[in-house]
Design a protein around this motif. Structure first.
Motif, PDB file in Angstrom:
ATOM      1  N   LEU A 143     122.118 110.485 104.455  1.00  0.00           N
ATOM      2  CA  LEU A 143     121.052 109.635 104.967  1.00  0.00           C
ATOM      3  C   LEU A 143     119.712 110.044 104.378  1.00  0.00           C
ATOM      4  O   LEU A 143     119.260 111.166 104.567  1.00  0.00           O
ATOM      5  CB  LEU A 143     121.029 109.757 106.494  1.00  0.00           C
ATOM      6  CG  LEU A 143     119.988 108.924 107.224  1.00  0.00           C
ATOM      7  CD1 LEU A 143     120.194 107.433 106.950  1.00  0.00           C
ATOM      8  CD2 LEU A 143     120.070 109.193 108.721  1.00  0.00           C
ATOM      9  N   VAL A 146     111.924 118.370 110.191  1.00  0.00           N
ATOM     10  CA  VAL A 146     112.074 119.820 110.285  1.00  0.00           C
ATOM     11  C   VAL A 146     113.548 120.224 110.389  1.00  0.00           C
ATOM     12  O   VAL A 146     113.932 121.316 109.996  1.00  0.00           O
ATOM     13  CB  VAL A 146     111.238 120.369 111.472  1.00  0.00           C
ATOM     14  CG1 VAL A 146     111.808 119.887 112.804  1.00  0.00           C
ATOM     15  CG2 VAL A 146     111.169 121.876 111.451  1.00  0.00           C
ATOM     16  N   THR A 147     114.390 119.317 110.892  1.00  0.00           N
ATOM     17  CA  THR A 147     115.805 119.636 111.069  1.00  0.00           C
ATOM     18  C   THR A 147     116.638 119.401 109.807  1.00  0.00           C
ATOM     19  O   THR A 147     117.865 119.473 109.847  1.00  0.00           O
ATOM     20  CB  THR A 147     116.408 118.792 112.211  1.00  0.00           C
ATOM     21  OG1 THR A 147     116.044 117.437 111.994  1.00  0.00           O
ATOM     22  CG2 THR A 147     115.881 119.248 113.555  1.00  0.00           C
ATOM     23  N   GLU A 148     115.966 119.127 108.683  1.00  0.00           N
ATOM     24  CA  GLU A 148     116.695 118.843 107.445  1.00  0.00           C
ATOM     25  C   GLU A 148     116.627 119.990 106.436  1.00  0.00           C
ATOM     26  O   GLU A 148     117.276 119.936 105.403  1.00  0.00           O
ATOM     27  CB  GLU A 148     116.140 117.574 106.777  1.00  0.00           C
ATOM     28  CG  GLU A 148     116.244 116.311 107.616  1.00  0.00           C
ATOM     29  CD  GLU A 148     117.669 115.799 107.732  1.00  0.00           C
ATOM     30  OE1 GLU A 148     118.483 116.076 106.843  1.00  0.00           O
ATOM     31  OE2 GLU A 148     117.970 115.137 108.741  1.00  0.00           O
ATOM     32  N   GLY A 149     115.805 121.011 106.719  1.00  0.00           N
ATOM     33  CA  GLY A 149     115.625 122.089 105.749  1.00  0.00           C
ATOM     34  C   GLY A 149     114.824 121.609 104.553  1.00  0.00           C
ATOM     35  O   GLY A 149     114.154 120.570 104.628  1.00  0.00           O
ATOM     36  N   GLY A 172     127.057 113.247 109.410  1.00  0.00           N
ATOM     37  CA  GLY A 172     127.363 112.389 108.275  1.00  0.00           C
ATOM     38  C   GLY A 172     128.856 112.185 108.049  1.00  0.00           C
ATOM     39  O   GLY A 172     129.243 111.569 107.059  1.00  0.00           O
ATOM     40  N   SER A 210     117.381 115.778 102.056  1.00  0.00           N
ATOM     41  CA  SER A 210     117.619 117.208 102.215  1.00  0.00           C
ATOM     42  C   SER A 210     118.368 117.774 101.008  1.00  0.00           C
ATOM     43  O   SER A 210     119.307 117.161 100.506  1.00  0.00           O
ATOM     44  CB  SER A 210     118.445 117.428 103.479  1.00  0.00           C
ATOM     45  OG  SER A 210     118.906 118.744 103.537  1.00  0.00           O
ATOM     46  N   LEU A 237     134.958 108.879 103.456  1.00  0.00           N
ATOM     47  CA  LEU A 237     133.887 109.547 102.717  1.00  0.00           C
ATOM     48  C   LEU A 237     132.727 109.867 103.655  1.00  0.00           C
ATOM     49  O   LEU A 237     132.478 109.136 104.603  1.00  0.00           O
ATOM     50  CB  LEU A 237     133.371 108.629 101.599  1.00  0.00           C
ATOM     51  CG  LEU A 237     134.317 108.343 100.444  1.00  0.00           C
ATOM     52  CD1 LEU A 237     133.706 107.297  99.524  1.00  0.00           C
ATOM     53  CD2 LEU A 237     134.620 109.625  99.664  1.00  0.00           C
ATOM     54  N   PRO A 238     131.990 110.959 103.359  1.00  0.00           N
ATOM     55  CA  PRO A 238     130.816 111.288 104.165  1.00  0.00           C
ATOM     56  C   PRO A 238     129.637 110.372 103.838  1.00  0.00           C
ATOM     57  O   PRO A 238     129.610 109.738 102.784  1.00  0.00           O
ATOM     58  CB  PRO A 238     130.497 112.732 103.764  1.00  0.00           C
ATOM     59  CG  PRO A 238     131.074 112.886 102.406  1.00  0.00           C
ATOM     60  CD  PRO A 238     132.267 111.965 102.325  1.00  0.00           C
ATOM     61  N   VAL A 239     128.681 110.323 104.755  1.00  0.00           N
ATOM     62  CA  VAL A 239     127.476 109.512 104.576  1.00  0.00           C
ATOM     63  C   VAL A 239     126.268 110.436 104.467  1.00  0.00           C
ATOM     64  O   VAL A 239     126.114 111.366 105.265  1.00  0.00           O
ATOM     65  CB  VAL A 239     127.277 108.554 105.769  1.00  0.00           C
ATOM     66  CG1 VAL A 239     125.971 107.768 105.626  1.00  0.00           C
ATOM     67  CG2 VAL A 239     128.449 107.596 105.890  1.00  0.00           C
ATOM     68  N   GLU A 275     117.294 105.282 106.105  1.00  0.00           N
ATOM     69  CA  GLU A 275     117.124 104.817 107.474  1.00  0.00           C
ATOM     70  C   GLU A 275     116.329 103.519 107.479  1.00  0.00           C
ATOM     71  O   GLU A 275     115.481 103.321 106.637  1.00  0.00           O
ATOM     72  CB  GLU A 275     116.467 105.903 108.322  1.00  0.00           C
ATOM     73  CG  GLU A 275     115.091 106.333 107.845  1.00  0.00           C
ATOM     74  CD  GLU A 275     114.501 107.428 108.733  1.00  0.00           C
ATOM     75  OE1 GLU A 275     114.954 107.614 109.878  1.00  0.00           O
ATOM     76  OE2 GLU A 275     113.568 108.094 108.286  1.00  0.00           O
ATOM     77  N   ARG A 335     120.360 120.167 100.998  1.00  0.00           N
ATOM     78  CA  ARG A 335     121.743 120.475 101.376  1.00  0.00           C
ATOM     79  C   ARG A 335     122.641 119.253 101.404  1.00  0.00           C
ATOM     80  O   ARG A 335     123.864 119.383 101.480  1.00  0.00           O
ATOM     81  CB  ARG A 335     121.776 121.032 102.809  1.00  0.00           C
ATOM     82  CG  ARG A 335     121.079 122.331 103.032  1.00  0.00           C
ATOM     83  CD  ARG A 335     121.203 122.662 104.523  1.00  0.00           C
ATOM     84  NE  ARG A 335     120.518 123.902 104.828  1.00  0.00           N
ATOM     85  CZ  ARG A 335     121.001 124.843 105.639  1.00  0.00           C
ATOM     86  NH1 ARG A 335     122.165 124.665 106.240  1.00  0.00           N
ATOM     87  NH2 ARG A 335     120.335 125.939 105.878  1.00  0.00           N
ATOM     88  N   ALA A 336     122.027 118.053 101.442  1.00  0.00           N
ATOM     89  CA  ALA A 336     122.800 116.855 101.777  1.00  0.00           C
ATOM     90  C   ALA A 336     123.730 116.398 100.656  1.00  0.00           C
ATOM     91  O   ALA A 336     124.759 115.778 100.917  1.00  0.00           O
ATOM     92  CB  ALA A 336     121.854 115.725 102.162  1.00  0.00           C
ATOM     93  N   PRO A 389     131.839 110.163 109.167  1.00  0.00           N
ATOM     94  CA  PRO A 389     132.192 109.016 110.014  1.00  0.00           C
ATOM     95  C   PRO A 389     133.397 109.281 110.917  1.00  0.00           C
ATOM     96  O   PRO A 389     133.392 108.868 112.075  1.00  0.00           O
ATOM     97  CB  PRO A 389     132.500 107.912 108.996  1.00  0.00           C
ATOM     98  CG  PRO A 389     131.720 108.279 107.782  1.00  0.00           C
ATOM     99  CD  PRO A 389     131.747 109.783 107.745  1.00  0.00           C
ATOM    100  N   LEU A 392     117.918 127.025 110.461  1.00  0.00           N
ATOM    101  CA  LEU A 392     116.771 126.655 109.633  1.00  0.00           C
ATOM    102  C   LEU A 392     115.547 127.432 110.109  1.00  0.00           C
ATOM    103  O   LEU A 392     115.536 127.949 111.224  1.00  0.00           O
ATOM    104  CB  LEU A 392     116.500 125.155 109.770  1.00  0.00           C
ATOM    105  CG  LEU A 392     117.555 124.196 109.210  1.00  0.00           C
ATOM    106  CD1 LEU A 392     117.234 122.766 109.625  1.00  0.00           C
ATOM    107  CD2 LEU A 392     117.611 124.293 107.690  1.00  0.00           C
ATOM    108  N   TYR A 442     120.704 122.887 111.439  1.00  0.00           N
ATOM    109  CA  TYR A 442     121.063 121.797 110.521  1.00  0.00           C
ATOM    110  C   TYR A 442     122.389 121.189 110.963  1.00  0.00           C
ATOM    111  O   TYR A 442     123.412 121.882 110.996  1.00  0.00           O
ATOM    112  CB  TYR A 442     121.186 122.349 109.099  1.00  0.00           C
ATOM    113  CG  TYR A 442     121.462 121.285 108.062  1.00  0.00           C
ATOM    114  CD1 TYR A 442     120.448 120.456 107.610  1.00  0.00           C
ATOM    115  CD2 TYR A 442     122.733 121.123 107.529  1.00  0.00           C
ATOM    116  CE1 TYR A 442     120.687 119.473 106.663  1.00  0.00           C
ATOM    117  CE2 TYR A 442     122.983 120.140 106.577  1.00  0.00           C
ATOM    118  CZ  TYR A 442     121.957 119.326 106.146  1.00  0.00           C
ATOM    119  OH  TYR A 442     122.205 118.361 105.204  1.00  0.00           O
ATOM    120  N   ARG A 460     115.759 109.897 104.429  1.00  0.00           N
ATOM    121  CA  ARG A 460     114.774 109.704 105.490  1.00  0.00           C
ATOM    122  C   ARG A 460     113.464 109.181 104.902  1.00  0.00           C
ATOM    123  O   ARG A 460     113.197 109.346 103.718  1.00  0.00           O
ATOM    124  CB  ARG A 460     114.500 111.042 106.208  1.00  0.00           C
ATOM    125  CG  ARG A 460     115.742 111.766 106.722  1.00  0.00           C
ATOM    126  CD  ARG A 460     116.424 111.035 107.835  1.00  0.00           C
ATOM    127  NE  ARG A 460     115.566 110.874 108.998  1.00  0.00           N
ATOM    128  CZ  ARG A 460     115.759 111.463 110.165  1.00  0.00           C
ATOM    129  NH1 ARG A 460     116.780 112.286 110.339  1.00  0.00           N
ATOM    130  NH2 ARG A 460     114.945 111.230 111.174  1.00  0.00           N
TER     131      ARG A 460
END
Lengths: 279, 279
Positions: A159, A166-169, B111, A190, A155-157, A139, A192-193, B113, B99, B105, A161
């Motif tokens: 991010l 708290v919302t990322e686990g 993510g 994260s 493709l996914p992105v 970011e 999970r990301a 697009p 979470l 989450y 931080r």
């Protein structure tokens, strides 16, 4: 579905393909969609292919066999890419961009979705064959460019931080040194990301010595992931080569000099075309 | 430019229009581009218009007169909008999203697009006639949605920051109370970012009581700007109506209940269709 005439079918297929870059579409999808024979669909596709190639829109790959189909690969032609990069350099060299401390105001340009989408198409062109699983950025300002690139490459992105949210686990954090200030920062991703062993294209808006991007590279190692490429919109040319932490990247523009005293900014095309030729 | 056959012209014009939503394009642009008579171009456009309308892609507006031309207004048809919202609700109600603390989450969905672009097309549909100058969001998670909406409406995006950044120049800061935690935060916007008297569409990924969006509304007042609309991807339905700071907004999904004990999430379509009918 209802039968369409060739003219209507061409319009429909063009929009269908443009909205689905890097998707493999079986010919049967089109044949069923339009109630047309596969031979007619093939003729339509060759018309579309010719126009896309002539206009510098991209390639239409045809893959034969049972798992075959057609795939639209967006590619910006060299002429359009040069025009775009010249336009970008012109916009960046406006002397009113100079901020106190010699910083450059770019938020207005980064706030133009169509400009970001066009830059994303350039990155999608140069990284089209790099076998990438995911785009990564940190970011905040690189986000629009990362999404524009992700949309064109299908493709996914992911991010990164600055703080752990708290919302990322659960998340992995690393410290990194920002090259230009030699100051210490934190970045966090994260759990999970990102899947293990992913191949990652890193995208950002600006690179000076490359400390932030090197931070992302270090973070990738924590996920056993590897760097498939690095793309930046603007690089600073005011860095000695030995100070640069990163040498393999693609840039669209190079900021050669910012002189707050005489209010002058010099911007040149980045290394985009040299990287492109090599591939 | 070289003469193109009708079939090639249709492909070329379709991609030209799709890449330029909400741009007024004079017929002479096409006539010169393809070395064709205006009457042929008009026939081409009526074929494209018919397909776009039948496929729920959007409208092709023809404006007569010297300053006239053609304008592509992207609009998602109701059937596709319902399909998309159902798909979104299905993805959101995956119980693995829960979470600690009952947070959800959503970063994987944010993510994607293509998912964001489709959501942006829905907002572009409902806000197509609202006379908007600029899209606004606050970092970080609403950014992709704001850009997707801005791209479809041909509008710039203005980004509110949590901290004052050196690369933003002089800025205006306000404090706001986040409704869900009753905690005090700061948001800041560069003086250069927004012209006085702008009409602004606020876009964000999630709204609970609406404190963050109310903060943006208060910030707009500092710029003598006005709110032209508010769009959120997901709203929390776990808020009493009298606690809600904001009542006029468009949401795509409503999070009715998150129960961390039994690991259940209930998601329903937002108010998108009711707002749409009213306009």
């Amino acid at each position: 579905m209802k039968k369409l005439k060739r003219s209507a079918r061409l319009v429909e297929m063009t929009q269908y393909l443009l909205l689905r870059p890097h998707h493999l579409i079986p010919l049967t999808t089109f044949a069923e969609r339009y109630g047309a024979a596969k031979s007619s669909i093939s003729e339509d596709l060759s018309i579309i292919k010719e126009v896309f190639e002539e206009e510098g829109m991209g390639d239409l790959l045809t893959l034969a066999g049972a798992a075959g189909g057609v795939k639209f690969i967006p590619k910006v032609g060299e002429t359009q890419a040069r025009e775009f990069i010249d336009q970008l350099c012109g916009m960046l060299s406006d002397r009113n961009r100079i901020l106190p401390g010699g910083y450059l105001y770019m938020s207005d340009l980064l706030g133009l979705p169509n400009l970001m989408n066009e830059a994303g198409r350039l990155f999608a062109t140069v990284f089209a064959n790099q076998n990438i699983d995911v785009i990564m950025t940190v970011e905040t300002k690189g986000i629009p460019l990362a999404y524009a690139t992700g949309a064109q490459l299908n493709l996914p992105v992911v991010l990164v931080r600055r703080d752990h949210q708290v919302t990322e686990g659960s998340a992995v954090s690393i410290n990194y040194v920002s090259g230009s200030h030699k100051s210490l920062h934190t970045m966090t991703l994260s759990r999970r990301a990102l899947k293990e062993n992913s191949r990652v294209l890193i995208v950002d808006d600006f690179m000076k010595a490359g400390g932030t991007i090197q931070g992302m590279v270090d973070l990738l190692a924590e996920f056993n992931a590897t760097v498939a490429g690095v793309g930046v919109l603007v690089e600073s040319g005011e860095v000695e080569s030995e100070q640069r932490l990163l040498h393999d990247y693609v840039s669209l523009a190079t900021l050669t000099a910012v002189d707050p005293k005489v209010k002058e900014i010099v911007v040149q095309p980045g290394n985009y075309f040299s990287k492109f030729d090599a591939k």
